[in-house]
Design an enzyme around this catalytic site. Structure first.
Site, mmCIF file in Angstrom:
data_model
loop_
_atom_site.group_PDB
_atom_site.id
_atom_site.type_symbol
_atom_site.label_atom_id
_atom_site.label_comp_id
_atom_site.label_asym_id
_atom_site.label_seq_id
_atom_site.Cartn_x
_atom_site.Cartn_y
_atom_site.Cartn_z
ATOM 1 N N LYS A 1 -0.363 -4.839 10.049
ATOM 2 C CA LYS A 1 0.866 -4.401 9.380
ATOM 3 C C LYS A 1 1.608 -3.402 10.261
ATOM 4 O O LYS A 1 0.997 -2.541 10.877
ATOM 5 C CB LYS A 1 0.536 -3.741 8.035
ATOM 6 N N ASP B 1 7.632 -6.654 4.471
ATOM 7 C CA ASP B 1 8.069 -5.568 3.601
ATOM 8 C C ASP B 1 9.086 -4.707 4.339
ATOM 9 O O ASP B 1 9.415 -4.987 5.488
ATOM 10 C CB ASP B 1 6.898 -4.750 3.039
ATOM 11 N N SER B 2 9.610 -3.724 3.654
ATOM 12 C CA SER B 2 10.613 -2.778 4.150
ATOM 13 C C SER B 2 12.012 -3.196 3.722
ATOM 14 O O SER B 2 12.718 -3.919 4.440
ATOM 15 C CB SER B 2 10.560 -2.600 5.673
ATOM 16 N N HIS C 1 7.342 0.247 8.041
ATOM 17 C CA HIS C 1 6.815 1.319 7.188
ATOM 18 C C HIS C 1 7.901 1.863 6.258
ATOM 19 O O HIS C 1 7.930 3.045 5.921
ATOM 20 C CB HIS C 1 6.230 2.455 8.038
ATOM 21 N N GLY D 1 0.128 5.372 -0.469
ATOM 22 C CA GLY D 1 -0.926 6.372 -0.622
ATOM 23 C C GLY D 1 -0.515 7.512 -1.534
ATOM 24 O O GLY D 1 0.617 7.613 -1.996
ATOM 25 N N GLN E 1 -5.965 -1.545 2.707
ATOM 26 C CA GLN E 1 -5.225 -1.119 3.882
ATOM 27 C C GLN E 1 -6.011 -0.056 4.620
ATOM 28 O O GLN E 1 -6.358 0.977 4.054
ATOM 29 C CB GLN E 1 -3.858 -0.572 3.476
ATOM 30 N N PRO F 1 0.836 -1.212 0.000
ATOM 31 C CA PRO F 1 0.000 0.000 0.000
ATOM 32 C C PRO F 1 0.866 1.256 0.000
ATOM 33 O O PRO F 1 1.701 1.438 0.890
ATOM 34 C CB PRO F 1 -0.806 -0.128 1.301
ATOM 35 N N TYR G 1 -6.222 2.781 7.351
ATOM 36 C CA TYR G 1 -5.723 3.708 8.351
ATOM 37 C C TYR G 1 -6.901 3.971 9.286
ATOM 38 O O TYR G 1 -7.904 4.551 8.891
ATOM 39 C CB TYR G 1 -5.231 5.006 7.716
ATOM 40 N N SER H 1 -4.464 1.655 -0.550
ATOM 41 C CA SER H 1 -4.349 2.446 0.676
ATOM 42 C C SER H 1 -5.616 3.233 0.972
ATOM 43 O O SER H 1 -6.317 3.685 0.066
ATOM 44 C CB SER H 1 -3.173 3.417 0.544
ATOM 45 N N THR I 1 -2.960 -1.003 9.371
ATOM 46 C CA THR I 1 -1.634 -0.457 9.661
ATOM 47 C C THR I 1 -1.600 0.077 11.084
ATOM 48 O O THR I 1 -2.365 0.967 11.439
ATOM 49 C CB THR I 1 -1.277 0.646 8.651
#
Length: 392
Positions: free
Chosen positions: A262, A317-318, A286, A103, A152, A101, A154, A130, A180
């Site tokens: 996440k 991820d990351s 993130h 944004g 995703q 995701p 928020y 996102s 998230t």
């Protein structure tokens, strides 16, 4: 392109075009890709995408963590046909790769998330849309078609908006809800502070909110007539730093699709999330955008995998840049990886075509490297595929 030999097929495609003096418009190297994206994007927008928290040490830690591991190739194992497919939550995926995701994609390219969705659909690679998209979740889902999509969330401080987003995502056909947990307030991002830049204040990345009945009910005037007031309301209710595990338990009961958390880095947090009803975990910091000098996501991964029941899907991820990175994460226990900045840079350079090239190259690299280390099935990649550099 063959699903069992996509790496060699991609090479042949490129080399045949090279015979006609046609070379790729999208660099295969991540470093050159990032440089080209910088040239294609507004400088402030590039800083927003490329930057991290504080001194951006976490971004460096994410990459350094991969450097601590080595793939350990084995020879004379038949890998003439290779299988990259896997399954998550009952859905067959062509490869253990999702588009992470991201944004506000309208600041990257005018096609925004719709271009990303079209690229994902053309490649049959799942996309995680996102909450902070520049297009509505419904329009993104429409472009995805039959390709799996996750949404995703928020988590808004306004309960009605949060509930509305969940129900809208379910109605639009998203197959999982990615909550998230590490962005309930915005991290200290020095590039954005330097530039005085937050794209939401320009009306970017707010399509899901401005189209939402619960959000609109908070306004005295519709966003179309009073955009700045609507943006201020969005800022006020975007995140909720008061959330606790009790809230997560409520959400898992409320949602009709699997909840995947996440941004988890600590194994005890991961176990608590699962105990409260989460059906999957994405190990992530993130992309280094929230906490400076934090533990790398890759270093956290094996601790979380060892803590959880093997039936719980763990994604990562990351810091994923190349196929070898994905294989290291899979060897450390991830079931799939999410690709982030690389595809964003492809979008910046050439819209959906740029994303297609980036993802094709990534999958080709993954496929070839899988075979060259002695495996013919990505699901068989295990701890024996890697060794720590300091153990050699």
């Amino acid at each position: 392109m063959s699903d069992t030999n996509r790496g060699s097929d991609r090479q042949v495609e490129i080399f045949m075009e090279g015979m006609a003096d046609i070379t790729p418009d999208i660099p295969p190297s991540f470093e050159e890709l990032e440089e080209a994206a910088f040239g294609a994007m507004d400088e402030k927008a590039y800083g927003y995408v490329a930057g991290g928290a504080g001194g951006e040490r976490t971004i460096g830690h994410n990459r350094d963590a991969f450097a601590a591991w080595r793939l350990w190739p084995r020879m004379l194992r038949d890998f003439s046909e290779r299988d990259l497919s896997t399954e998550l939550f009952g859905t067959e995926l062509s490869a253990p790769v999702l588009l992470a995701p991201i944004g506000v994609q309208s600041i990257i390219h005018e096609a925004g998330e719709l271009g990303t969705a079209r690229a994902a659909a053309s490649l049959d690679v799942p996309m995680v849309a996102s909450s902070a998209s520049s297009h509505t979740m419904e329009s993104i889902a429409e472009e995805l078609g039959e390709t799996p999509g996750w949404f995703q969330l928020y988590w808004s401080s306004n309960d009605d908006v949060a509930k509305s987003f969940v129900r809208r995502a379910e109605s639009a056909g998203y197959e999982a809800l990615v909550v998230t947990l590490d962005n309930n307030i915005l991290g200290w991002r020095e590039r954005d502070i330097r530039d005085g830049y937050l794209p939401f204040l320009d009306g970017e990345g707010v399509a899901n909110y401005f189209s939402d009945d619960a959000f609109r009910s908070l306004l005295d005037e519709p966003p179309e007539e009073a955009e700045l007031k609507a943006i201020r309301t969005f800022i006020d209710i975007f995140g909720d730093p008061s959330l606790t595990f009790d809230d997560l338990e409520w959400l898992c009961e409320f949602a009709d699709i699997p909840v995947v958390v996440k941004g988890v880095l600590h194994p005890q947090d991961a176990q608590e999330c699962v105990d409260r009803g989460a059906e999957g975990v994405i190990v992530s910091n993130h992309g280094g955008r929230q906490v400076d000098n934090a533990v790398s996501a890759l270093d956290a991964l094996p601790h979380i995998v060892s803590k959880l029941d093997s039936e719980i899907p763990v994604l990562f991820d990351s810091g994923i840049r190349r196929g070898a990175d994905a294989l290291i994460a899979l060897a450390l226990g991830a079931d799939a990886v999410q690709l982030g900045r690389p595809y964003a840079y492809g979008l910046a350079i050439d819209g959906e075509n740029g994303i297609e090239s980036v993802v094709k190259n990534f999958l080709a690299d993954l496929d070839l490297t899988l075979g060259l280390i002695g495996y013919d099935d990505v699901e068989n990649v295990d701890r024996e595929a890697i060794v720590r550099a300091d153990e050699l």
